[in-house]
Design a protein around this motif. Sequence first.
Motif, PDB file in Angstrom:
ATOM      1  N   LEU A  10     -18.335 -17.875  16.459  1.00 50.27           N
ATOM      2  CA  LEU A  10     -17.259 -18.756  16.027  1.00 50.27           C
ATOM      3  C   LEU A  10     -15.985 -18.585  16.849  1.00 50.27           C
ATOM      4  N   VAL A  11     -15.637 -17.328  17.152  1.00 50.63           N
ATOM      5  CA  VAL A  11     -14.408 -17.074  17.912  1.00 50.63           C
ATOM      6  C   VAL A  11     -14.766 -16.516  19.289  1.00 50.63           C
ATOM      7  N   ASN A  12     -13.808 -16.595  20.199  1.00 47.09           N
ATOM      8  CA  ASN A  12     -14.054 -16.166  21.578  1.00 47.09           C
ATOM      9  C   ASN A  12     -14.482 -14.706  21.649  1.00 47.09           C
ATOM     10  N   ASN A  13     -15.379 -14.423  22.562  1.00 48.86           N
ATOM     11  CA  ASN A  13     -15.863 -13.056  22.742  1.00 48.86           C
ATOM     12  C   ASN A  13     -14.716 -12.096  23.046  1.00 48.86           C
ATOM     13  N   THR A  14     -13.689 -12.559  23.727  1.00 50.25           N
ATOM     14  CA  THR A  14     -12.567 -11.672  24.071  1.00 50.25           C
ATOM     15  C   THR A  14     -11.915 -11.090  22.819  1.00 50.25           C
ATOM     16  N   ILE A  15     -11.810 -11.899  21.768  1.00 52.74           N
ATOM     17  CA  ILE A  15     -11.204 -11.430  20.513  1.00 52.74           C
ATOM     18  C   ILE A  15     -12.093 -10.369  19.873  1.00 52.74           C
ATOM     19  N   ILE A  16     -13.385 -10.632  19.854  1.00 51.31           N
ATOM     20  CA  ILE A  16     -14.333  -9.679  19.268  1.00 51.31           C
ATOM     21  C   ILE A  16     -14.334  -8.374  20.052  1.00 51.31           C
ATOM     22  N   ALA A  17     -14.374  -8.487  21.378  1.00 50.98           N
ATOM     23  CA  ALA A  17     -14.446  -7.300  22.228  1.00 50.98           C
ATOM     24  C   ALA A  17     -13.218  -6.418  22.057  1.00 50.98           C
ATOM     25  N   LYS A  18     -12.039  -7.020  22.046  1.00 50.22           N
ATOM     26  CA  LYS A  18     -10.812  -6.225  21.912  1.00 50.22           C
ATOM     27  C   LYS A  18     -10.724  -5.582  20.542  1.00 50.22           C
ATOM     28  N   LYS A  19     -11.173  -6.287  19.521  1.00 50.92           N
ATOM     29  CA  LYS A  19     -11.147  -5.717  18.171  1.00 50.92           C
ATOM     30  C   LYS A  19     -12.053  -4.489  18.094  1.00 50.92           C
ATOM     31  N   ILE A  20     -13.232  -4.576  18.715  1.00 50.30           N
ATOM     32  CA  ILE A  20     -14.163  -3.448  18.697  1.00 50.30           C
ATOM     33  C   ILE A  20     -13.644  -2.289  19.542  1.00 50.30           C
ATOM     34  N   ALA A  21     -13.164  -2.595  20.735  1.00 42.35           N
ATOM     35  CA  ALA A  21     -12.749  -1.541  21.667  1.00 42.35           C
ATOM     36  C   ALA A  21     -11.466  -0.843  21.243  1.00 42.35           C
ATOM     37  N   TYR A  22     -10.512  -1.622  20.677  1.00 40.65           N
ATOM     38  CA  TYR A  22      -9.196  -1.059  20.376  1.00 40.65           C
ATOM     39  C   TYR A  22      -8.991  -0.773  18.900  1.00 40.65           C
ATOM     40  N   ASP A  23     -10.040  -0.851  18.116  1.00 42.45           N
ATOM     41  CA  ASP A  23      -9.897  -0.661  16.678  1.00 42.45           C
ATOM     42  C   ASP A  23      -9.510   0.776  16.360  1.00 42.45           C
ATOM     43  N   ASN A  24      -8.359   0.944  15.707  1.00 44.52           N
ATOM     44  CA  ASN A  24      -7.908   2.253  15.252  1.00 44.52           C
ATOM     45  C   ASN A  24      -7.522   2.136  13.781  1.00 44.52           C
ATOM     46  N   HIS A  25      -7.983   3.057  12.988  1.00 47.76           N
ATOM     47  CA  HIS A  25      -7.682   3.034  11.561  1.00 47.76           C
ATOM     48  C   HIS A  25      -6.408   3.839  11.314  1.00 47.76           C
ATOM     49  N   PHE A  26      -5.287   3.133  11.190  1.00 47.66           N
ATOM     50  CA  PHE A  26      -3.990   3.757  10.994  1.00 47.66           C
ATOM     51  C   PHE A  26      -3.606   3.688   9.515  1.00 47.66           C
ATOM     52  N   THR A  27      -2.854   4.704   9.062  1.00 47.48           N
ATOM     53  CA  THR A  27      -2.247   4.645   7.742  1.00 47.48           C
ATOM     54  C   THR A  27      -1.032   3.725   7.811  1.00 47.48           C
ATOM     55  N   PHE A  28      -0.484   3.374   6.637  1.00 48.84           N
ATOM     56  CA  PHE A  28       0.699   2.520   6.604  1.00 48.84           C
ATOM     57  C   PHE A  28       1.855   3.169   7.358  1.00 48.84           C
ATOM     58  N   GLN A  29       2.043   4.483   7.171  1.00 51.69           N
ATOM     59  CA  GLN A  29       3.118   5.196   7.858  1.00 51.69           C
ATOM     60  C   GLN A  29       2.909   5.183   9.373  1.00 51.69           C
ATOM     61  N   GLN A  30       1.667   5.372   9.808  1.00 52.60           N
ATOM     62  CA  GLN A  30       1.366   5.333  11.247  1.00 52.60           C
ATOM     63  C   GLN A  30       1.631   3.949  11.829  1.00 52.60           C
ATOM     64  N   ASN A  31       1.306   2.906  11.056  1.00 49.73           N
ATOM     65  CA  ASN A  31       1.582   1.544  11.523  1.00 49.73           C
ATOM     66  C   ASN A  31       3.073   1.306  11.690  1.00 49.73           C
TER      67      ASN A  31
END
Length: 495
Positions: free
Chosen positions: A216-237
């Motif tokens: 549905l969405v461009n591969n670039t969006i999917i790829a960046k979400k997978i590669a750069y995904d970091n689980h931050f806390t609210f304070q870290q954000n």
Amino acid sequence: MAEINNQKIPIYAVLGTVIFKLLFLLTHYIQEDAFITWRVAQNLLDYGVIGFNGTTKISASTTHLYVFLSYVFNLIFGKENFIEPLLIFNSILFTIGSLFLSHLLLKNVWHKAIFIFLTGILPPAIKISILGMEYGLLFFLEMTLLYYGFYKGKKWALVILPILILFTRIDTVIFLGAVFIIDILWNKKVRWLYILGGILGITSVLAFNELYFGELVNNTIIAKKIAYDNHFTFQQNLEYFAQNFGNFWGMLKLPGDFNPLTVFLLIFELVCFIYLIRQKDQRNYFLWIIFVFGWAKQLIFLSQRSLFDWYYWVPQILLFVPVLILILEQKVKKYLWISLFIIFYIMPMLIFQTIHSIATGNGEWNYRREIGLFLHQYEKDKNQWIFLEPAGYIPYFSGLKTIDEVGLVDKGVQHEILKDKPNFWINTVKNRKPKYLLTYDDLYERKDAEYFRTHYKLVKEFRIKDHLKSDYRIIEKIYILKPSGSDYNLYQRID
């Protein structure tokens, strides 16, 4: 007759601004990602497939419409000669967009002319024009929608332009949504044709992605979400936002986390905007549109930790517009204010951008491009694979099939990241066995060095320090002052 001639003054400003900015073509500062789009366009030309590596379909570029535009320019001018004409065309599109914006916000033709020129030489406007990305086209389409659709009331613009805008970038739903909200609040009525254009745009681009690419969405969006995904806390954000917003909200990306100049500019932009909207004027409608869009785009992308500076070019310009209007419309000592503004703000920014463009152009065009040209000569079989990051200059000029570390141009990396993110790189090498590896590291010093000593040999070291010389002393000083580029090591598989 004099009135007709006066109306042409903004047109002359468009021509003058474009001619002035052509000087920046000499810096050869072209964004890495532009070459991804251009290779996709050439892949369409060679294989009849929107892809990056031969007949494999993949939306490796963020933009469909600009891929098609690049395809047309390749078709007309040829692969060797299309870049300069396309960059000139981008600059023309952006500057015409600023002409439309001036019509929305200003009445005096001389104010419009100065506005067009000063807008055109802002750092983000220079980058939009000459870095080769899709934002010149996008800015033109967005300003054309506002001018013809919401200022002139042309029905065709309300239907057709949202479709073209969404095919340029799918994240333009933010712009289209901001326009929709302000229009309803301001006019207290619904433009059903605009809603139709938005629905047609969203459904057609999603349908195209699904039917052609199977997503549905461009591969670039999917790829960046997978590669750069970091689980931050609210304070870290919050901390991440505080550390990074300064260099993206303003126009100058300076070293360090905190940029006081950007904070000052942000406050000044707000003050100018508030001052202008307190005046009862029909143009406030468009000021609210660009203001709400600028803030929304910045906040949404910064909240998602999107640190690629090109996401912020258009909002940076639009948020700065109230400053330009306020300076131009000073009643007392107008020309003194304009002169001081140009001397103490516009000129320093222009000088900074010039230095940045020269230095970065050297690191990209003279250095990274040379690596691609070396590989083009070294490896004649263009069906061989190279594993590297990023996937712009070097794959484009080498002609080799490419695996990039983010997965923008090859989905196999995404699967490896999902399976075992800490070890995706070495797993990709072992499973795919690319003939060439181009890395920032010395592979013989890694913990798995024995594998690389057995299977890969070092072919060549590329060092940015070897590209800091110039026949011109001033240019060489700029290269040394701001070296741009990274050291690379090229390895070749030996079994």
